[in-house]
Design a protein around this motif. Structure first.
Motif, mmCIF file in Angstrom:
data_model
loop_
_atom_site.group_PDB
_atom_site.id
_atom_site.type_symbol
_atom_site.label_atom_id
_atom_site.label_comp_id
_atom_site.label_asym_id
_atom_site.label_seq_id
_atom_site.Cartn_x
_atom_site.Cartn_y
_atom_site.Cartn_z
ATOM 1 N N UNK A 52 0.872 -1.172 0.000
ATOM 2 C CA UNK A 52 0.000 0.000 0.000
ATOM 3 C C UNK A 52 0.905 1.216 0.000
ATOM 4 N N UNK A 53 0.637 2.124 -0.923
ATOM 5 C CA UNK A 53 1.376 3.378 -0.985
ATOM 6 C C UNK A 53 0.370 4.512 -0.759
ATOM 7 N N UNK A 54 0.737 5.735 -1.110
ATOM 8 C CA UNK A 54 -0.055 6.916 -0.772
ATOM 9 C C UNK A 54 -1.476 6.888 -1.320
ATOM 10 N N UNK A 55 -2.414 7.171 -0.428
ATOM 11 C CA UNK A 55 -3.811 7.320 -0.831
ATOM 12 C C UNK A 55 -4.019 8.746 -1.338
ATOM 13 N N UNK A 56 -5.207 9.027 -1.838
ATOM 14 C CA UNK A 56 -5.541 10.351 -2.373
ATOM 15 C C UNK A 56 -5.204 11.435 -1.345
ATOM 16 N N UNK A 57 -4.590 12.496 -1.810
ATOM 17 C CA UNK A 57 -4.211 13.602 -0.942
ATOM 18 C C UNK A 57 -2.805 13.500 -0.390
ATOM 19 N N UNK A 58 -2.140 12.379 -0.624
ATOM 20 C CA UNK A 58 -0.772 12.163 -0.153
ATOM 21 C C UNK A 58 0.069 11.676 -1.326
ATOM 22 N N UNK A 59 1.381 11.691 -1.168
ATOM 23 C CA UNK A 59 2.260 11.199 -2.233
ATOM 24 C C UNK A 59 3.327 10.272 -1.672
#
Length: 147
Positions: A52-59
């Motif tokens: 799992x990597x960045x969800x919406x709003x994050x990078x």
């Protein structure tokens, strides 16, 4: 004089080879943000794990990195003291680490770190501890062109 210099260079090169001072192989870690998958190539084998990597709003930072620090158990000061087992830091506060949110693996869910199961995080941590690592984080091109 030239002959002595050549002999010294050859002797030095042979001693490096004979005593194993050559560069050791590193663990190659490839994270694909599009497929939410990590491919690991190590002296112990080849592995493919969901992440799992960045969800919406994050990078999640893209690029090529080397580990800059490792902690068997780290607690995030920024995100409510969240546990980050087997953390391999690669850029500032960004790390590859274990997560207990196993149902989210394979989908974007983090604040930017690369999460994987604690079991896989432990395996990776030990490989990197023994071999060093190079880390690549990319977005793969779409598999199918739109029609």
């Amino acid at each position: 004089m030239k002959k002595s210099l050549n002999c010294a260079l050859v002797a030095g090169a042979l001693s490096v080879f004979a005593f194993g001072a050559s560069a050791k192989a590193e663990v190659v870690i490839d994270v694909d943000l599009t497929t939410q998958n990590m491919h690991v190539q190590s002296a112990t084998g080849s592995y493919d794990w969901p992440v799992s990597t960045a969800r919406a709003g994050f990078t999640t930072p893209r690029g090529h990195f080397a580990p800059i620090g490792m902690e068997r158990m780290h607690y995030s000061k920024k995100y409510h003291n969240s546990p980050m087992p087997y953390s391999i830091f690669f850029r500032g506060g960004y790390a590859i680490h274990g997560t207990y949110a196993l149902s989210a693996l394979g989908t974007p869910a983090s604040h930017g770190c690369v999460r994987l199961s604690p079991e896989h995080a432990k395996m990776l941590y030990e490989m990197v501890q023994n071999e060093g690592a190079s880390i690549s984080i990319v977005s793969s091109p779409a598999r199918y062109a739109s029609r």
